[in-house]
Design an enzyme around this catalytic site. Structure first.
Site, PDB file in Angstrom:
ATOM      1  N   SER A 124       0.833  -1.198   0.000  1.00  0.00           N
ATOM      2  CA  SER A 124       0.000   0.000   0.000  1.00  0.00           C
ATOM      3  C   SER A 124       0.866   1.245   0.000  1.00  0.00           C
ATOM      4  O   SER A 124       1.980   1.244   0.535  1.00  0.00           O
ATOM      5  CB  SER A 124      -0.899   0.005   1.241  1.00  0.00           C
ATOM      6  OG  SER A 124      -1.524   1.260   1.420  1.00  0.00           O
ATOM      7  N   TYR A 148      -2.847  -0.309  10.065  1.00  0.00           N
ATOM      8  CA  TYR A 148      -2.963  -1.012   8.779  1.00  0.00           C
ATOM      9  C   TYR A 148      -1.684  -0.832   7.959  1.00  0.00           C
ATOM     10  O   TYR A 148      -1.096  -1.799   7.473  1.00  0.00           O
ATOM     11  CB  TYR A 148      -4.164  -0.496   7.994  1.00  0.00           C
ATOM     12  CG  TYR A 148      -4.084  -0.817   6.522  1.00  0.00           C
ATOM     13  CD1 TYR A 148      -4.238  -2.119   6.079  1.00  0.00           C
ATOM     14  CD2 TYR A 148      -3.816   0.180   5.586  1.00  0.00           C
ATOM     15  CE1 TYR A 148      -4.133  -2.432   4.720  1.00  0.00           C
ATOM     16  CE2 TYR A 148      -3.717  -0.117   4.233  1.00  0.00           C
ATOM     17  CZ  TYR A 148      -3.873  -1.422   3.806  1.00  0.00           C
ATOM     18  OH  TYR A 148      -3.764  -1.711   2.471  1.00  0.00           O
ATOM     19  N   LYS A 152       1.597  -3.515   6.621  1.00  0.00           N
ATOM     20  CA  LYS A 152       2.170  -3.619   5.276  1.00  0.00           C
ATOM     21  C   LYS A 152       3.671  -3.331   5.301  1.00  0.00           C
ATOM     22  O   LYS A 152       4.458  -4.012   4.632  1.00  0.00           O
ATOM     23  CB  LYS A 152       1.463  -2.640   4.338  1.00  0.00           C
ATOM     24  CG  LYS A 152       0.001  -2.964   4.090  1.00  0.00           C
ATOM     25  CD  LYS A 152      -0.183  -4.318   3.419  1.00  0.00           C
ATOM     26  CE  LYS A 152      -1.626  -4.576   3.020  1.00  0.00           C
ATOM     27  NZ  LYS A 152      -1.821  -5.910   2.412  1.00  0.00           N
TER      28      LYS A 152
END
Length: 337
Positions: A124, A148, A152
């Site tokens: 991302s 989040y 990643k």
């Protein structure tokens, strides 16, 4: 070549499956359906006119995952599975760390056992944090502003460590920006649960009358209209980028990061106005406070993907808005309310 697609009934995964099959490749989908709909498999098959092998499993269950590798002759993996809501990750960080990290570690261990060392990883643009001036290049320092994004970032570091100790691995880290849109047929698109976390699914629910008003998070950013700016990319362009990365890793060992975006930015209000213009419909909205974990501007530098993968986004913001509305109207009976 049989490609394992984890999270293959999710939004990006399902469109990538369509592109894989369209290009004549074999694949197997694994998904636990915790964040997607079982009907999505039927909709994929309606688009490609063929049956797709599917296994409903959770990657947290390593032994069951091992059975999938015994059952199919898997040669490479595209890994989409994982929780992806920034807002939810801020509220439930432990849930995100447990799910996203452990499921991927299980996958990597099983891949190593099976001697499958070709991986396209769904990362991302959040790994760039909010301290850089766009456009963002793959060589920038990394720092994620929310749980989040940190999952990643951690997984990218793990994957680089794996290659550093075993140069037979070939890994593509796909840092994509803001996917929107749907398959042009209207048979496949994003099906969020409840009130969506992402902008365009929220717009669709307001435009269709399921939700009264769109809430915009923040109108006081230092941008031309006060709202966040994002590099919106059509989901089919994104899917094609993953296929090009899959082809690339067949002949290139290493661990390479690639941005997938358009290289252009649009504000939240610009997206809404374009959606209204192209689809002849009003989208009422209110502007509320900023959402924790969001960054002001995110735009990709896409030269590396163009040079090494031979890929660049082709579809316009108009295409994204039109295809999304076509999907919403065709799929009213399937969208979760």
């Amino acid at each position: 070549m049989t490609v394992l697609i984890t999270g293959g009934t999710g939004y990006i995964g399902s469109h990538t499956v369509v592109e894989l099959v369209t290009q004549g490749m074999d694949c197997v989908i694994v998904d636990n359906l915790s964040k997607s709909l079982a009907i999505t498999l039927e909709r994929i098959e309606d688009v490609v006119h063929t049956k797709i092998p599917f296994e409903q499993i959770d990657l947290l269950d390593k032994e069951v995952l091992q059975q999938v590798f015994y059952k199919y002759d898997i040669t490479s993996v595209i890994h989409f599975a994982g929780f992806k809501s920034v807002g939810e990750s801020v509220k439930k960080p432990l849930m995100y760390y447990e799910n996203n990290l452990i499921s991927t570690l299980n996958l990597l261990e099983v891949m190593e056992e099976a001697n499958v060392k070709k991986l396209v990883f769904s990362s991302s643009a959040t790994v760039y944090g909010d301290s850089h001036t766009p456009p963002l290049t793959e060589e920038l320092s990394l720092s994620a502003p929310n749980p989040y994004g940190r999952t990643k970032l951690m997984l990218e570091e793990i994957l680089r460590d794996i290659f550093a100790t075993d140069d037979k691995w070939s890994i593509a880290l796909m840092r994509y920006f803001n996917p929107i849109g749907a398959h042009y047929s209207g048979l496949l698109g994003e099906s969020p649960y409840g009130i969506p976390n992402n902008l365009l699914p929220y717009v669709l629910k307001v435009a269709s009358g399921e939700i009264e008003t769109l809430q915009i998070f923040g109108g006081d950013y230092n941008t031309k209209d006060g709202t966040c700016i994002r590099d919106f990319i059509h989901v089919m362009d994104l899917a094609e980028g993953h296929i090009q990365a899959l082809k690339y890793i067949q002949n290139h060992n290493g661990c390479e990061a690639f941005n997938l975006g358009t290289g252009s930015g649009y504000s939240v209000l610009e997206l809404i106005k374009e959606f209204e213009r192209i689809n002849y419909i009003d989208v009422p909205y209110t502007i509320g406070p900023r959402r924790k974990g969001d960054i002001m501007t995110s735009i990709a530098d896409v030269e590396k993907a163009k040079a090494l993968l031979g890929w660049s986004a082709e579809r316009t913001l108009e295409d994204m808005c039109r295809d999304s509305w076509t999907w919403a109207n065709k799929a009213k009976g399937y969208l979760v309310k």
